[in-house]
Every structure is written in C-alpha cells, then in structure tokens.
Motif scaffolding. Structure first.
Motif, mmCIF file in Angstrom:
data_model
loop_
_atom_site.group_PDB
_atom_site.id
_atom_site.type_symbol
_atom_site.label_atom_id
_atom_site.label_comp_id
_atom_site.label_asym_id
_atom_site.label_seq_id
_atom_site.Cartn_x
_atom_site.Cartn_y
_atom_site.Cartn_z
ATOM 1 N N MET A 117 1.414 -15.448 2.399
ATOM 2 C CA MET A 117 1.660 -14.024 2.167
ATOM 3 C C MET A 117 2.427 -13.397 3.328
ATOM 4 S SD MET A 117 -1.997 -12.696 0.630
ATOM 5 C CE MET A 117 -2.743 -13.474 -0.808
ATOM 6 N N LYS A 118 2.184 -13.917 4.537
ATOM 7 C CA LYS A 118 2.830 -13.349 5.719
ATOM 8 C C LYS A 118 4.348 -13.406 5.601
ATOM 9 C CE LYS A 118 -1.206 -13.113 8.058
ATOM 10 N NZ LYS A 118 -1.827 -11.916 8.633
ATOM 11 N N GLU A 119 4.860 -14.455 4.941
ATOM 12 C CA GLU A 119 6.306 -14.596 4.790
ATOM 13 C C GLU A 119 6.877 -13.452 3.961
ATOM 14 O OE1 GLU A 119 7.435 -18.521 3.389
ATOM 15 O OE2 GLU A 119 5.577 -19.372 4.189
ATOM 16 N N CYS A 120 6.188 -13.113 2.876
ATOM 17 C CA CYS A 120 6.682 -12.036 2.019
ATOM 18 C C CYS A 120 6.493 -10.674 2.674
ATOM 19 C CB CYS A 120 5.979 -12.088 0.668
ATOM 20 S SG CYS A 120 6.420 -13.527 -0.342
ATOM 21 N N TYR A 121 5.397 -10.503 3.420
ATOM 22 C CA TYR A 121 5.229 -9.262 4.163
ATOM 23 C C TYR A 121 6.384 -9.065 5.146
ATOM 24 C CZ TYR A 121 0.464 -8.043 2.669
ATOM 25 O OH TYR A 121 -0.639 -7.648 1.953
ATOM 26 N N ALA A 122 6.761 -10.143 5.807
ATOM 27 C CA ALA A 122 7.875 -10.054 6.749
ATOM 28 C C ALA A 122 9.161 -9.653 6.022
ATOM 29 C CB ALA A 122 8.057 -11.387 7.467
ATOM 30 N N LYS A 123 9.356 -10.205 4.829
ATOM 31 C CA LYS A 123 10.522 -9.852 4.019
ATOM 32 C C LYS A 123 10.506 -8.370 3.666
ATOM 33 C CE LYS A 123 12.787 -11.152 -0.336
ATOM 34 N NZ LYS A 123 12.665 -12.030 -1.550
ATOM 35 N N ALA A 124 9.298 -7.840 3.419
ATOM 36 C CA ALA A 124 9.159 -6.420 3.084
ATOM 37 C C ALA A 124 9.193 -5.530 4.307
ATOM 38 C CB ALA A 124 7.844 -6.208 2.326
ATOM 39 N N LYS A 125 9.217 -6.154 5.509
ATOM 40 C CA LYS A 125 9.205 -5.430 6.780
ATOM 41 C C LYS A 125 7.928 -4.600 6.945
ATOM 42 C CE LYS A 125 14.224 -5.410 7.155
ATOM 43 N NZ LYS A 125 15.469 -4.646 7.290
ATOM 44 N N VAL A 126 6.828 -5.192 6.482
ATOM 45 C CA VAL A 126 5.513 -4.592 6.658
ATOM 46 C C VAL A 126 4.729 -5.468 7.630
ATOM 47 C CG1 VAL A 126 3.315 -4.043 5.520
ATOM 48 C CG2 VAL A 126 5.484 -3.517 4.378
ATOM 49 N N LYS A 127 4.219 -4.874 8.678
ATOM 50 C CA LYS A 127 3.509 -5.641 9.694
ATOM 51 C C LYS A 127 2.155 -6.121 9.182
ATOM 52 C CE LYS A 127 5.636 -3.352 13.696
ATOM 53 N NZ LYS A 127 5.383 -2.548 14.910
ATOM 54 N N ALA A 245 5.516 1.370 1.856
ATOM 55 C CA ALA A 245 5.064 0.012 2.142
ATOM 56 C C ALA A 245 4.699 -0.717 0.853
ATOM 57 C CB ALA A 245 3.863 0.039 3.083
ATOM 58 N N GLY A 246 3.985 -0.039 -0.037
ATOM 59 C CA GLY A 246 3.553 -0.665 -1.280
ATOM 60 C C GLY A 246 4.714 -1.113 -2.144
ATOM 61 N N GLN A 247 5.695 -0.252 -2.315
ATOM 62 C CA GLN A 247 6.839 -0.617 -3.156
ATOM 63 C C GLN A 247 7.665 -1.732 -2.527
ATOM 64 O OE1 GLN A 247 9.045 2.900 -4.299
ATOM 65 N NE2 GLN A 247 7.383 3.657 -5.596
ATOM 66 N N ALA A 248 7.781 -1.743 -1.221
ATOM 67 C CA ALA A 248 8.504 -2.820 -0.541
ATOM 68 C C ALA A 248 7.787 -4.149 -0.731
ATOM 69 C CB ALA A 248 8.655 -2.499 0.944
ATOM 70 N N VAL A 249 6.452 -4.136 -0.660
ATOM 71 C CA VAL A 249 5.679 -5.362 -0.834
ATOM 72 C C VAL A 249 5.793 -5.877 -2.272
ATOM 73 C CG1 VAL A 249 3.328 -6.296 -0.883
ATOM 74 C CG2 VAL A 249 4.086 -4.930 1.061
ATOM 75 N N PHE A 253 7.245 -9.735 -3.097
ATOM 76 C CA PHE A 253 6.388 -10.771 -3.673
ATOM 77 C C PHE A 253 6.811 -11.067 -5.114
ATOM 78 C CE2 PHE A 253 3.774 -9.767 -0.084
ATOM 79 C CZ PHE A 253 2.931 -10.854 0.104
ATOM 80 N N PRO A 254 6.383 -12.210 -5.661
ATOM 81 C CA PRO A 254 6.645 -12.474 -7.084
ATOM 82 C C PRO A 254 5.736 -11.603 -7.942
ATOM 83 C CG PRO A 254 5.366 -14.272 -6.132
ATOM 84 C CD PRO A 254 5.735 -13.361 -5.003
ATOM 85 N N CYS A 255 6.209 -10.422 -8.289
ATOM 86 C CA CYS A 255 5.407 -9.451 -9.037
ATOM 87 C C CYS A 255 6.247 -8.909 -10.180
ATOM 88 C CB CYS A 255 4.939 -8.318 -8.115
ATOM 89 S SG CYS A 255 3.834 -7.137 -8.911
ATOM 90 N N ARG A 256 6.133 -9.534 -11.331
ATOM 91 C CA ARG A 256 6.937 -9.148 -12.483
ATOM 92 C C ARG A 256 6.042 -9.003 -13.714
ATOM 93 N NH1 ARG A 256 9.209 -13.287 -9.823
ATOM 94 N NH2 ARG A 256 8.542 -14.828 -11.381
ATOM 95 N N SER A 257 6.158 -7.878 -14.381
ATOM 96 C CA SER A 257 5.400 -7.599 -15.614
ATOM 97 C C SER A 257 3.908 -7.817 -15.405
ATOM 98 C CB SER A 257 5.909 -8.480 -16.769
ATOM 99 O OG SER A 257 7.273 -8.292 -16.995
ATOM 100 N N LYS A 277 -1.432 4.917 15.573
ATOM 101 C CA LYS A 277 -2.439 5.493 14.696
ATOM 102 C C LYS A 277 -1.783 6.039 13.423
ATOM 103 C CE LYS A 277 -5.946 9.147 14.470
ATOM 104 N NZ LYS A 277 -6.630 10.238 15.189
ATOM 105 N N GLY A 278 -2.348 5.679 12.264
ATOM 106 C CA GLY A 278 -1.815 6.129 10.985
ATOM 107 C C GLY A 278 -0.835 5.169 10.343
ATOM 108 N N ASP A 279 -0.351 4.164 11.100
ATOM 109 C CA ASP A 279 0.580 3.184 10.525
ATOM 110 C C ASP A 279 -0.104 2.320 9.478
ATOM 111 O OD1 ASP A 279 2.594 4.114 12.111
ATOM 112 O OD2 ASP A 279 2.695 2.378 13.447
ATOM 113 N N ILE A 280 0.690 1.823 8.531
ATOM 114 C CA ILE A 280 0.202 0.983 7.443
ATOM 115 C C ILE A 280 0.429 -0.481 7.797
ATOM 116 C CG2 ILE A 280 0.428 0.418 5.000
ATOM 117 C CD1 ILE A 280 -0.706 3.193 5.509
ATOM 118 N N ILE A 281 -0.646 -1.271 7.761
ATOM 119 C CA ILE A 281 -0.601 -2.690 8.107
ATOM 120 C C ILE A 281 -1.035 -3.511 6.882
ATOM 121 C CG2 ILE A 281 -1.416 -4.481 9.684
ATOM 122 C CD1 ILE A 281 0.155 -2.216 11.037
ATOM 123 N N GLY A 282 -0.274 -4.515 6.515
ATOM 124 C CA GLY A 282 -0.601 -5.327 5.351
ATOM 125 C C GLY A 282 -1.822 -6.200 5.591
ATOM 126 N N LEU A 283 -2.733 -6.253 4.630
ATOM 127 C CA LEU A 283 -3.900 -7.126 4.693
ATOM 128 C C LEU A 283 -3.716 -8.319 3.774
ATOM 129 C CD1 LEU A 283 -6.742 -7.902 5.546
ATOM 130 C CD2 LEU A 283 -7.635 -6.265 3.861
#
Length: 403
Positions: A117-127, A245-249, A253-257, A277-283
C-alpha cells in the motif's frame, strides 16, 4: 447482465447489494455456504439463482460453482463480495475466468499487503508512517532507534485488527520476537492522531461519485485488545484536506466500480519528518464498504439508497442520484455483555424514540471489534452526539472538537 455475488447472506445486510442489482434488471447469481432452504427470504427474493458450496474457503468448489453459472447463463460480467475476507478470492475468480470489471491477481497485493500500500500512497503523494518488515530482533531494534517507542506490529496481510499490538519498550520488543508468528509481520512508527475515514464509491475510471466520512475516537486495535466500548459517528461535511487526500488515494490505488473505506490519521501534534498538527497521514486502504452497519448509516444520514448508487455504477457507470446532502450525523454506540451502564436501554429508547434508527445484537464474529448490542441514532448537532454516547456507554466525547 450477469453478476456473481459471493456470500449474499453474510453479513445480513448484504442482500441489499443483490436487491439493488436486481432492481436494475441484473441476473444476480449467488455463491455461498449456507443451504438454500436456510437463507433469509430477503436473500432468496433478490437472487436469480444460488449455488451452495460446503465451504467458501474451498476455492475448487467456488471455481466449479462459477463455471456452472457460466455454463447455465453465459458470460459473467461482474463478480463481487464487497467483503474484505473474500477480496483475494474475488481477484482469483476474475483472473481465472477473465472477468475484466475489477481487481485481478496482478493488482490485489496493493489492497491486501500493508507494505505494498505504501507504494500507492507515495504515488498519491500522501505521507504514511515509516515501516519495517520484521525479520529479527537486531533489525527491529535498529528500526526502533530511528523512530522511537511505541511501535505498532501487525500482519502485513491481515484483516481488521487481528494480531495488532503496540510495543512500548525493549522488554515487549524482545517478547514479540520470541513469539512465533504465522504471517509476515510489519512494524510501523506510532502516530498520535485522530482516526478518521474517507468512504464512498468510485466509478469505472476511479473517479469518486459518492463520498462521506466517519470519525473513530478509539482505534480498532485498542477496542479489541482492551475490550473498550465501541462508538463512532459520521460527518456532515468533508474537510478539504481529507477530500484532497482521499481522492488522490482512490486514483492511485486499483479502485474501479467499487466501494472504498480509506483510513487516515489526523495529526494531533507536529511530528518531525512527517507533518504538522492537522495534517492527513495515510493508514491503510480497504477496497470494500466500511464494516458493520456503516453503509446503512450512510443511508440514514442522507435519506438515500447507497446500495443503489453502487448498483447503478456497476450497471450504468453513473450514480443516478443527484442529492446526497447529509441531513444528519449518524452515531453508532454499542454496549458489551457483562458491563454495567448508568442508563437503561429502555430509558434511552424513551428519550430518543424515532431518532434511534437501528438497534440489534452484533453477530458474534464481529462483536470483539463492534460490541455486543448496538444502537444507531441520527442527530442534528455535535452536542447531541456527546449526549447520546454518554447515555449509551458512559464517558465523555467532544464531537465538535473531533469534527
């Protein structure tokens, strides 16, 4: 259009996916491990055909059931379970039978393995949290020297909070490596943040067509390990940084239909090397609906049919519902057997009356994470969330601050 739906009878609200498909004139074919005569009438009424296998764990049986449906009805256009536990099997079926409408074996790793998952987060530029695939104590100690205690350990390929623990010192770290683990484990730096989600449905191109979000004051790991009372609640508005962040993720990721349930931390404090503080971090990502009755909570929040939105995407690739404005906050709170609470259920029912939209026992298989007896209410104001949660399970929560 022929759609195979895996396990249409469990969880019990999943017959609604079949109902929504059938309302769109789809031929809905179910594969499950419950004998047909034992199925609830809601499941039977919303299937065109059903094949019972002795175990959904037995891929050869499920494979033969799928082949039988192809022989009887022709090409299968779509296959889905919307269940985290069966996503890998869904991918195998799409691959083996060349169903091109979803995730296949070549992409499944990105939504199953936390390290991938970390690879796709990096693609989305989400830490995301720094991580280490566990090998031996020396390597783990080196990682801890970089990120500090506590650290979180969990299976790299895991469902829910199973085998997830917080290690707070060298003694616990040594004990972890002295324990036999049957999965590849991953270790991550601990993030002090509020657990929030971005949930919704994406179309065939991965564009978000429906969105909402929820706030989870307690992490599932803590609920399961410490047997805490479970409660969480929905938002009326999505913060701009969470939406971005959500739309970028979703795009990365492979998220279709399909549904998505994306979990993030919102930092409570500045953290060096990670954010402010307040930043969004991917889990982690879950390419299925959020668990329990959360899809029903989405419906109650807006007086809509989210099951139908999903079915419309499957069939027409259009949501075909214009207004998804959130009218209410929907709140989930569940009690545990054996615990004592200051207010009786009857008193709560009398006070909230028609604002309680669901009350039932939680299935045993999910009670560890979700509690034993749930109540869901829809409320107008954040302070009403505080009062409802206090009445159901006790304690204090400042919903307005968390929102």
């Amino acid at each position: 259009m022929n759609v195979v739906f895996i396990s249409p009878n469990f969880p019990k609200n999943f017959y609604n996916f079949c109902r929504a498909l059938k309302q769109n004139y789809v031929c809905v074919l179910g594969i499950g491990d419950e004998p047909y005569d034992n199925l609830d009438h809601n499941v039977k009424e919303n299937l065109n055909d059903y094949y019972c296998v002795s175990s959904l764990e037995n891929y050869e049986e499920v494979y033969r059931a799928f082949a039988f449906f192809i022989h009887k009805y022709g090409r299968i256009d779509f296959v889905e379970s919307n269940n985290e536990y069966w996503l890998m099997q869904d991918a195998h079926l799409r691959t083996d039978f060349n169903v091109n409408s979803g995730i296949k074996d070549d992409e499944i790793r990105y939504i199953r393995y936390k390290s991938a998952m970390k690879e796709c987060y990096a693609k989305a530029k989400v830490k995301t949290a720094r991580f280490h695939l566990c090998t031996d104590y020396d390597a783990g100690k080196k990682f801890v020297s970089e990120v500090g205690y506590p650290v979180i350990v969990k299976p790299d390929d895991g469902v829910g909070a199973s085998e997830t623990h917080k290690l707070k010192n060298d003694k616990e770290l040594k004990a972890f490596y002295q324990t036999t683990h049957h999965h590849q484990m991953i270790m991550e730096e601990f993030i002090d943040g509020d657990l929030i989600s971005y949930d919704g449905i994406a179309d065939a191109k991965g564009d978000v067509v429906y969105e909402t979000g929820h706030i989870f004051p307690y992490q599932v790991m803590d609920i399961v390990n410490d047997q805490l009372d479970c409660f969480y609640f929905s938002r009326k508005e999505i913060p701009a940084n969470l939406r971005q962040a959500g739309q970028a993720v979703v795009k990365a990721f492979p998220c279709r239909s399909r549904f998505f349930h994306l979990e993030f931390f919102r930092l409570r404090h500045d953290k060096a090397g990670l954010g402010q503080k307040g930043d969004i971090i991917g889990l982690e990502v879950n390419m299925r609906p959020p668990g329990g009755p959360t899809v029903d909570m989405m419906n109650y929040a807006s007086d809509i049919d989210v099951y139908r939105i999903w079915a419309n995407i499957v069939v027409y690739n259009k949501p075909m519902i214009d207004n998804t404005t959130k009218k209410y906050y929907t709140v989930y709170a569940a009690r545990r057997k054996g615990n004592k609470y200051p207010h009786s259920l009857e008193a709560i029912r009398q006070e909230y009356k028609d604002r309680i939209v669901m009350e039932e026992d939680v299935p045993e298989i999910t009670a560890g994470a979700m509690g034993d007896h749930l109540l869901i209410a829809r409320l107008d104001k954040p302070e009403e969330i505080d009062d409802f949660v206090n009445k159901v399970i006790g304690g204090k929560v400042n919903a307005d601050e968390l929102l």
